[in-house]
Every structure is written in C-alpha cells, then in structure tokens.
Design an enzyme around this catalytic site. Sequence first.
Site, short mmCIF file in Angstrom:
data_model
loop_
_atom_site.label_atom_id
_atom_site.label_comp_id
_atom_site.label_asym_id
_atom_site.label_seq_id
_atom_site.Cartn_x
_atom_site.Cartn_y
_atom_site.Cartn_z
N GLU A 1 -7.10 -0.56 1.50
CA GLU A 1 -7.67 -1.29 2.46
C GLU A 1 -6.23 -2.19 2.84
OE1 GLU A 1 -10.22 -1.19 4.07
OE2 GLU A 1 -11.79 -0.57 2.50
N GLY B 1 0.82 -1.20 0.01
CA GLY B 1 0.12 0.10 -0.04
C GLY B 1 0.79 1.14 0.06
N CYS C 1 -8.34 -9.75 7.21
CA CYS C 1 -7.52 -8.48 7.84
C CYS C 1 -8.33 -7.97 8.95
CB CYS C 1 -7.75 -7.52 6.51
SG CYS C 1 -9.37 -7.37 6.16
P1 NAD Z 1 -0.07 -8.15 -1.23
O1 NAD Z 1 0.02 -6.84 -0.58
O2 NAD Z 1 1.13 -8.74 -0.93
O3 NAD Z 1 -0.92 -8.42 -2.47
C1 NAD Z 1 -1.84 -7.80 -2.69
C2 NAD Z 1 -2.16 -7.43 -4.28
O4 NAD Z 1 -1.21 -6.60 -4.66
C3 NAD Z 1 -1.95 -8.66 -5.06
O5 NAD Z 1 -2.89 -8.63 -5.98
C4 NAD Z 1 -0.56 -8.46 -5.53
O6 NAD Z 1 -0.28 -9.22 -6.64
C5 NAD Z 1 -0.72 -7.06 -5.70
N1 NAD Z 1 1.00 -6.54 -5.77
C6 NAD Z 1 1.95 -6.98 -5.12
N2 NAD Z 1 3.18 -6.19 -5.37
C7 NAD Z 1 2.71 -5.03 -6.01
C8 NAD Z 1 3.16 -3.66 -6.22
N3 NAD Z 1 4.42 -3.53 -6.02
N4 NAD Z 1 2.39 -2.84 -6.79
C9 NAD Z 1 1.09 -3.11 -7.25
N5 NAD Z 1 0.26 -4.33 -6.83
C10 NAD Z 1 1.32 -5.24 -6.25
O7 NAD Z 1 -1.03 -9.03 -0.01
P2 NAD Z 1 -1.75 -10.52 -0.01
O8 NAD Z 1 -0.54 -11.24 0.53
O9 NAD Z 1 -2.34 -10.86 -1.22
O10 NAD Z 1 -2.73 -10.32 1.10
C11 NAD Z 1 -2.57 -10.18 2.46
C12 NAD Z 1 -2.79 -8.73 2.99
O11 NAD Z 1 -3.94 -8.28 2.67
C13 NAD Z 1 -2.80 -8.76 4.48
O12 NAD Z 1 -1.63 -7.71 4.96
C14 NAD Z 1 -4.03 -8.36 4.66
O13 NAD Z 1 -4.35 -7.76 5.97
C15 NAD Z 1 -4.50 -7.46 3.52
N6 NAD Z 1 -6.04 -7.72 3.51
C16 NAD Z 1 -6.62 -6.44 3.81
C17 NAD Z 1 -7.89 -6.32 3.53
C18 NAD Z 1 -8.60 -4.99 4.10
O14 NAD Z 1 -9.70 -5.02 3.60
N7 NAD Z 1 -8.21 -4.18 4.87
C19 NAD Z 1 -8.45 -7.33 3.35
C20 NAD Z 1 -7.96 -8.34 2.99
C21 NAD Z 1 -6.53 -8.69 2.97
#
Ligand code: NAD
Length: 493
Positions: A258, A241, A291
């Site tokens: 999020e 993020g 999350c």
């Molecule tokens: P992640 O941040 O690794 O990946 C999320 C998405 O981002 C994936 O589609 C991934 O391919 C993409 N991504 C990865 N690197 C990127 C970059 N440099 N630029 C743009 N996109 C990129 O997260 P994850 O491991 O897939 O999911 C787990 C995390 O998500 C946990 O931290 C969890 O808390 C969070 N989460 C939050 C919510 C919420 O609503 N707040 C809901 C579900 C999950």
Amino acid sequence: MTTLPDARLYIDGKLRDAGNGATFDVISPWTGEPVGKAADATADDVNEAIAAARRAFDETDWSTNVEKRVALVKKYRELFERDRVKLGQLAIHEAGAAQGAVTRAHVDMALDGWDDYITVFDRIDWEVDYGERPAFGMVHKRLGLRESVGVVGAITPWNVPLYVNIGKVVAALLAGCTVILKPAPDTPGMGAVFGELAKEAGFPDGVMNVIFGADPALAGEMLVTDPRVDLISFTGSTGVGKRIMEQGAATLKRVFLELGGKSAKIVLDDAPNFAMDIGMSMLVFHAGQGCAVQSRLLVPKSRYEEAKAILGGAYGKFGDNWGDVDNPAHVMGPVVSKRQMERVKSYIDLGQEEGATLLAGGKIRPDKGGGYFVEPTCFVDVTNDMRIAQEEIFGPVLVVIPYEDDEDAIRIANESSYGLSGGVSGSHERAMNIARRVRTGSMSINNGMCIAGDIPFGGFKASGMGREWGVEGIEEYTDVKLLAWPVRQAEPA
Ligand code: NAD
C-alpha cells in the site's frame, strides 16, 4: 507535560526490552521534545521474533483452529475498546493528531474496521468446489482449500498507525497467519500496544510479535530478506515499496504493498454543490498526511476564478484555528517530524520556483510551539507537469489545476504515476462515466465514502498492489491449495 508509557518489544509471548537494553526517544510532533522511550530492537531481537513466529506457525494449531483464533481476535478487540483513551493519547502525542481528528480518523475508524473484519470473515469461502472434469478416462473431483499463507511481516507507517496496524494484524491473524508487526520509529507506542494486549488476551507464544527500533530500515530489511517470512505486508512510501520488491525477490517473497498517492478530485461545472465541493477540498485534516487524500483539485477553466475566490474564502475562514493540542475543535496539528516539516517546506519553495501562485499559507509556524507546524497551504495556477502536481508532498498542501473539458480532466487525473484514490463531483451519469475512466483504486462520486473496513482499499500503478480491508483484505493472507481425485470412469466419447 505528557509522558507516554515505555514502548516495549513483544517477542515469543514476552514483553521485554531490547537485548542490549538500548532505547530511543519518542519525539512529540507538538513540542519537538521527547515524550516517551521505546526499546531499540537489535538484529538478534528481530531474529528471535522471526523464529518465534515461524515456530508458532509450523508447530501449533494456530493456522487450522479457526474457532480459537476468531475467539482470541474478538477478545483482543475488547481490550482495545477498553483502552480507547490510551489509543487516542498515542495518536495525539506520537502521530501529532489534533483532538478533532483523533476519534474520526485514528481510533473510531480503526476499531470500526476491526469489527468489519470480524463480520466479513464469515463471507470467506475456505473451500471451493471446482466440480468434476474428465481426464485420462476418469472423472475427477476438484476442491480448492484456502490456507493461511504463513509468517507475515507487517511494516507500517506513522500517519494513521492504529488504522494501518489493525488493517494488517487483524486480517493476518484471522487468516491464520502468525505476525511480526514492525511500526515506524515515530510511532512505536502504537505498535507496542499490540504486544501488551496480545499478552493480556492470551495469544499463544509467537503468534503475535512486535519489534521496532530507531533505525527505520534495519528490522524491516531483515523481515524482507529472511526466508522464514512468507509475506511482507507493507504500507509506506513508494520508494521503500520498490526496495522491498527488489530485496524480497531473492526469497521470492509475496509482497502486498500500500503505497503513496497523488489523487485527483475533479469538480465538474454542474456539480450540485459547486461551492461546497471546492471549499471542502482544503487539505487540512491531519495536516494532509493521508495516503488517500485528494491533493490535486481539478477545476473547470470556465469556473476557475470563482473556485479561487471560494478557496480564498475557505482558507480565510479556517484561519488560525489549528495547531492547539488542547483544542477539541481542531482537526489539524503539526506534521509528524522535523524531517517531514522540512520536506513539505521544500515543496512549498519548489512550487513558487515552478511558477505556481500561493493562494494561502506557505509558512512554517514556530510561534505555534516547538513542534513541526506548517500552515494550511494552497497553490493555484498549477499545471499538471509541475513537480508539486506529480510528487506526493504528504502535508497540508493542495494544488489546484484548471481543465478544459471532461476529456481533459480525465487525462490530467490519469497523468500521474500514482493511482490510489480520487473523486468526481457533478451530475450523476457524467460523474460515473468519468469515475470509470480514472485509473485508480477507488473513486468517490459526489463525496461518496469509498473507504471503510468492509470494502477493499488499495492502489493501481505506483500506489501499490493488493487490497486491504474487506474480504479481499483477509484473502491477501491466504493461498489456495487444490485437491483432485478420481471418482468414476468417464463415459466413452
Ligand atoms: P516509509 O516508507 O518511510 O516507512 C514506512 C515503514 O517502512 C516504516 O515502518 C519504516 O521504518 C519502514 N522502512 C523504511 N525503510 C525500510 C526498508 N528499507 N525496508 C523495510 N522497511 C523500511 O513511509 P512513512 O514516511 O513512514 O509513511 C509515509 C508514506 O506512507 C507516504 O508515502 C504515504 O503515502 C504512505 N502511506 C500509504 C498508505 C496506503 O494505504 N497506501 C497509508 C498510509 C501511508
């Protein structure tokens, strides 16, 4: 052995393979074996998807024809209803959902949220009358118009993929945006279904696009840095993020984030059902990969030993009733990937190094299959400064922290970089007072349900910005344009 249908890209109204024909394996969290194949989008594919979404926004009536888009979103919804079983299979075999968790958290809740979006859509004020105001000798009328923000890049995680994909795609489409959905590499099929059914529903070319690839960052970074994309709606880790905010700055991208959480549940000494409250805090549902899970349990020092005994009993009773893909009563399966399993295990090792006491679990369980099984785990004697209390583990690991009094509980709850969710159980007034003081996006009082499709959800602090679901969730995808015109001469002062 289950085989999932091939996950294909959806670009400019066409379901297709990657430009160079490349694919990658979808790995089952239950077996560690390939369970399907997905197209591995190239940079050219991503580029085409962005161009198509831009064209559809700029050159068609999608953003202004409200009846048309609401009718299509409803038709789309019916097709998802028809395909419930397939959606459940994808949740099981891509995201590792146990059968007992599939309907509740993965399919029903997601589709209910879609219905809620359709219902709350009628509550959006597309025009706001700001009344009259004199200026320069004339009285001016002012009118606010809510307009679609434009092309949306929706980047989603693997944990509850249907729910999060719907949270973004349906809100953006209802708001009149065009969309490029980019699901996580672990769950491409749950993205591909949005392309297949958009085609079947008859969306105009380019309004809805779906891209994915083996590289977790490539397509997402292209969306974030491309000036043709107006808004990035992201759900995922706080680290990614932050990177999105940084990379989006060059094109002044609007970002809606999020992110992660480390939410606290505070159980007060006068909780009406103290034993039940403590017992149901076990972090087992979907192996703790939510999350908004309450992964820090805050218990009064005066009842800490009692709480430990209750938790010991609860974990004992839960026992080995998890991790069987065929058992409809199981609510916990594996974690999603080998990487995630190793990450969770490293936190379990860290907790022991930090001096916390393992009350339950703690082991990897290869005997449950070739997949990624981590035991339901609970640490007690945890202090809030330990890394296992501060960092998001995203697995079935609960930490239990003692507190002195209400002030101490509030302090501990707030001593976190995150602020996504939380809970407090106790006599109503006291619990309400505490809930008001915890810096977080939602608080459940005496297990009140604070997550639903008709109310906003989102984070404070490092848990993100913006709100998904409810009226606010649709409004995220709009901007306000202000019109003003003189109507008559102002009265002399
Ligand atoms: P992640 O941040 O690794 O990946 C999320 C998405 O981002 C994936 O589609 C991934 O391919 C993409 N991504 C990865 N690197 C990127 C970059 N440099 N630029 C743009 N996109 C990129 O997260 P994850 O491991 O897939 O999911 C787990 C995390 O998500 C946990 O931290 C969890 O808390 C969070 N989460 C939050 C919510 C919420 O609503 N707040 C809901 C579900 C999950």
